[in-house]
Design a protein around this motif. Structure first.
Motif, PDB file in Angstrom:
ATOM      1  N   MET A  86      -8.765  -3.438   2.818  1.00 17.95           N
ATOM      2  CA  MET A  86      -9.948  -3.995   3.475  1.00 17.95           C
ATOM      3  C   MET A  86     -11.137  -3.037   3.375  1.00 17.95           C
ATOM      4  O   MET A  86     -12.262  -3.457   3.160  1.00 17.95           O
ATOM      5  CB  MET A  86      -9.650  -4.304   4.954  1.00 17.95           C
ATOM      6  N   PHE A  87     -10.884  -1.740   3.519  1.00 17.43           N
ATOM      7  CA  PHE A  87     -11.954  -0.751   3.390  1.00 17.43           C
ATOM      8  C   PHE A  87     -12.542  -0.786   1.990  1.00 17.43           C
ATOM      9  O   PHE A  87     -13.771  -0.773   1.827  1.00 17.43           O
ATOM     10  CB  PHE A  87     -11.416   0.654   3.709  1.00 17.43           C
ATOM     11  N   THR A  88     -11.686  -0.850   0.976  1.00 22.39           N
ATOM     12  CA  THR A  88     -12.159  -0.885  -0.408  1.00 22.39           C
ATOM     13  C   THR A  88     -12.949  -2.163  -0.674  1.00 22.39           C
ATOM     14  O   THR A  88     -14.004  -2.129  -1.313  1.00 22.39           O
ATOM     15  CB  THR A  88     -10.970  -0.778  -1.382  1.00 22.39           C
ATOM     16  N   ALA A  89     -12.464  -3.299  -0.180  1.00 19.95           N
ATOM     17  CA  ALA A  89     -13.158  -4.571  -0.380  1.00 19.95           C
ATOM     18  C   ALA A  89     -14.521  -4.579   0.313  1.00 19.95           C
ATOM     19  O   ALA A  89     -15.524  -5.009  -0.271  1.00 19.95           O
ATOM     20  CB  ALA A  89     -12.307  -5.725   0.132  1.00 19.95           C
ATOM     21  N   THR A  90     -14.575  -4.079   1.536  1.00 16.40           N
ATOM     22  CA  THR A  90     -15.843  -4.029   2.268  1.00 16.40           C
ATOM     23  C   THR A  90     -16.825  -3.088   1.586  1.00 16.40           C
ATOM     24  O   THR A  90     -18.007  -3.397   1.437  1.00 16.40           O
ATOM     25  CB  THR A  90     -15.607  -3.576   3.719  1.00 16.40           C
ATOM     26  N   SER A  91     -16.330  -1.941   1.151  1.00 14.34           N
ATOM     27  CA  SER A  91     -17.172  -0.970   0.464  1.00 14.34           C
ATOM     28  C   SER A  91     -17.719  -1.544  -0.843  1.00 14.34           C
ATOM     29  O   SER A  91     -18.882  -1.321  -1.192  1.00 14.34           O
ATOM     30  CB  SER A  91     -16.368   0.294   0.184  1.00 14.34           C
ATOM     31  N   ALA A  92     -16.883  -2.289  -1.565  1.00  8.35           N
ATOM     32  CA  ALA A  92     -17.335  -2.894  -2.822  1.00  8.35           C
ATOM     33  C   ALA A  92     -18.395  -3.959  -2.565  1.00  8.35           C
ATOM     34  O   ALA A  92     -19.407  -4.019  -3.263  1.00  8.35           O
ATOM     35  CB  ALA A  92     -16.151  -3.500  -3.567  1.00  8.35           C
ATOM     36  N   ALA A  93     -18.185  -4.801  -1.566  1.00  9.53           N
ATOM     37  CA  ALA A  93     -19.136  -5.876  -1.272  1.00  9.53           C
ATOM     38  C   ALA A  93     -20.469  -5.324  -0.777  1.00  9.53           C
ATOM     39  O   ALA A  93     -21.511  -5.945  -0.984  1.00  9.53           O
ATOM     40  CB  ALA A  93     -18.550  -6.835  -0.246  1.00  9.53           C
ATOM     41  N   CYS A  94     -20.452  -4.154  -0.142  1.00  5.93           N
ATOM     42  CA  CYS A  94     -21.685  -3.523   0.332  1.00  5.93           C
ATOM     43  C   CYS A  94     -22.309  -2.626  -0.733  1.00  5.93           C
ATOM     44  O   CYS A  94     -23.313  -1.971  -0.472  1.00  5.93           O
ATOM     45  CB  CYS A  94     -21.397  -2.700   1.582  1.00  5.93           C
ATOM     46  N   VAL A  95     -21.719  -2.560  -1.907  1.00  2.00           N
ATOM     47  CA  VAL A  95     -22.182  -1.776  -3.039  1.00  2.00           C
ATOM     48  C   VAL A  95     -22.283  -0.290  -2.673  1.00  2.00           C
ATOM     49  O   VAL A  95     -23.188   0.407  -3.097  1.00  2.00           O
ATOM     50  CB  VAL A  95     -23.518  -2.312  -3.607  1.00  2.00           C
ATOM     51  N   VAL A  96     -21.338   0.181  -1.877  1.00  4.05           N
ATOM     52  CA  VAL A  96     -21.300   1.589  -1.504  1.00  4.05           C
ATOM     53  C   VAL A  96     -20.423   2.356  -2.492  1.00  4.05           C
ATOM     54  O   VAL A  96     -20.760   3.448  -2.916  1.00  4.05           O
ATOM     55  CB  VAL A  96     -20.779   1.758  -0.058  1.00  4.05           C
ATOM     56  N   GLY A  97     -19.287   1.797  -2.846  1.00  2.00           N
ATOM     57  CA  GLY A  97     -18.422   2.409  -3.844  1.00  2.00           C
ATOM     58  C   GLY A  97     -17.422   3.414  -3.310  1.00  2.00           C
ATOM     59  O   GLY A  97     -16.827   4.158  -4.071  1.00  2.00           O
ATOM     60  N   LEU A  98     -17.211   3.447  -2.007  1.00  2.00           N
ATOM     61  CA  LEU A  98     -16.229   4.362  -1.442  1.00  2.00           C
ATOM     62  C   LEU A  98     -14.831   3.779  -1.590  1.00  2.00           C
ATOM     63  O   LEU A  98     -14.634   2.568  -1.532  1.00  2.00           O
ATOM     64  CB  LEU A  98     -16.524   4.604   0.045  1.00  2.00           C
ATOM     65  N   SER A  99     -13.854   4.640  -1.767  1.00  2.00           N
ATOM     66  CA  SER A  99     -12.469   4.199  -1.870  1.00  2.00           C
ATOM     67  C   SER A  99     -11.558   5.325  -1.423  1.00  2.00           C
ATOM     68  O   SER A  99     -11.829   6.499  -1.687  1.00  2.00           O
ATOM     69  CB  SER A  99     -12.149   3.795  -3.306  1.00  2.00           C
ATOM     70  N   THR A 100     -10.478   4.981  -0.752  1.00  2.00           N
ATOM     71  CA  THR A 100      -9.522   5.980  -0.301  1.00  2.00           C
ATOM     72  C   THR A 100      -8.403   6.197  -1.308  1.00  2.00           C
ATOM     73  O   THR A 100      -7.576   7.073  -1.111  1.00  2.00           O
ATOM     74  CB  THR A 100      -8.905   5.576   1.045  1.00  2.00           C
ATOM     75  N   VAL A 101      -8.379   5.397  -2.356  1.00  2.00           N
ATOM     76  CA  VAL A 101      -7.381   5.527  -3.417  1.00  2.00           C
ATOM     77  C   VAL A 101      -8.097   5.516  -4.763  1.00  2.00           C
ATOM     78  O   VAL A 101      -9.220   5.039  -4.877  1.00  2.00           O
ATOM     79  CB  VAL A 101      -6.328   4.388  -3.370  1.00  2.00           C
ATOM     80  N   THR A 102      -7.456   6.034  -5.786  1.00  2.00           N
ATOM     81  CA  THR A 102      -8.021   5.990  -7.127  1.00  2.00           C
ATOM     82  C   THR A 102      -7.876   4.564  -7.658  1.00  2.00           C
ATOM     83  O   THR A 102      -6.767   4.064  -7.797  1.00  2.00           O
ATOM     84  CB  THR A 102      -7.301   6.980  -8.050  1.00  2.00           C
ATOM     85  N   THR A 103      -8.992   3.920  -7.940  1.00  2.00           N
ATOM     86  CA  THR A 103      -8.984   2.513  -8.310  1.00  2.00           C
ATOM     87  C   THR A 103      -8.130   2.240  -9.541  1.00  2.00           C
ATOM     88  O   THR A 103      -7.360   1.289  -9.567  1.00  2.00           O
ATOM     89  CB  THR A 103     -10.421   2.014  -8.543  1.00  2.00           C
ATOM     90  N   GLY A 104      -8.237   3.073 -10.556  1.00  2.00           N
ATOM     91  CA  GLY A 104      -7.497   2.856 -11.791  1.00  2.00           C
ATOM     92  C   GLY A 104      -5.999   3.017 -11.649  1.00  2.00           C
ATOM     93  O   GLY A 104      -5.230   2.440 -12.408  1.00  2.00           O
ATOM     94  N   GLU A 105      -5.571   3.797 -10.665  1.00  2.00           N
ATOM     95  CA  GLU A 105      -4.142   4.031 -10.475  1.00  2.00           C
ATOM     96  C   GLU A 105      -3.522   3.137  -9.417  1.00  2.00           C
ATOM     97  O   GLU A 105      -2.354   2.785  -9.512  1.00  2.00           O
ATOM     98  CB  GLU A 105      -3.910   5.495 -10.092  1.00  2.00           C
ATOM     99  N   ALA A 106      -4.285   2.766  -8.399  1.00  2.00           N
ATOM    100  CA  ALA A 106      -3.725   2.025  -7.274  1.00  2.00           C
ATOM    101  C   ALA A 106      -3.781   0.511  -7.455  1.00  2.00           C
ATOM    102  O   ALA A 106      -3.007  -0.207  -6.834  1.00  2.00           O
ATOM    103  CB  ALA A 106      -4.442   2.410  -5.990  1.00  2.00           C
ATOM    104  N   TRP A 107      -4.672   0.015  -8.293  1.00  2.00           N
ATOM    105  CA  TRP A 107      -4.854  -1.430  -8.423  1.00  2.00           C
ATOM    106  C   TRP A 107      -4.490  -1.898  -9.824  1.00  2.00           C
ATOM    107  O   TRP A 107      -4.770  -1.231 -10.813  1.00  2.00           O
ATOM    108  CB  TRP A 107      -6.311  -1.807  -8.132  1.00  2.00           C
TER     109      TRP A 107
END
Length: 71
Positions: A25-46
């Motif tokens: 949810m944090f990653t989705a909210t951050s993406a929709a707000c165009v902030v780009g924060l993530s608690t996991v490495t996107t390429g490895e976790a998704w």
């Protein structure tokens, strides 16, 4: 945990750390707000599908900012 088809490189059966719902949810909210924060490495976790969803959310957020700027 997030649905298996959204996490891990091979449908959730990889050795990647599972992504809990709060991080998703944090990653989705951050993406929709165009902030780009993530608690996991996107390429490895998704998976590819998960990365596509994140990219789509970033685009939707960008369209919202552009719309507000045009008003």
């Amino acid at each position: 945990m997030v649905a298996d088809n959204c996490m891990g490189k091979s449908g959730g059966t990889s050795s990647a750390t599972p992504v809990v719902a709060a991080r998703a949810m944090f990653t989705a909210t951050s993406a929709a707000c165009v902030v780009g924060l993530s608690t996991v490495t996107t390429g490895e976790a998704w998976s590819g599908f998960g990365q596509t969803v994140i990219a789509a959310l970033i685009q939707i957020g960008g369209f919202g900012i552009t719309t507000l700027a045009a008003l």
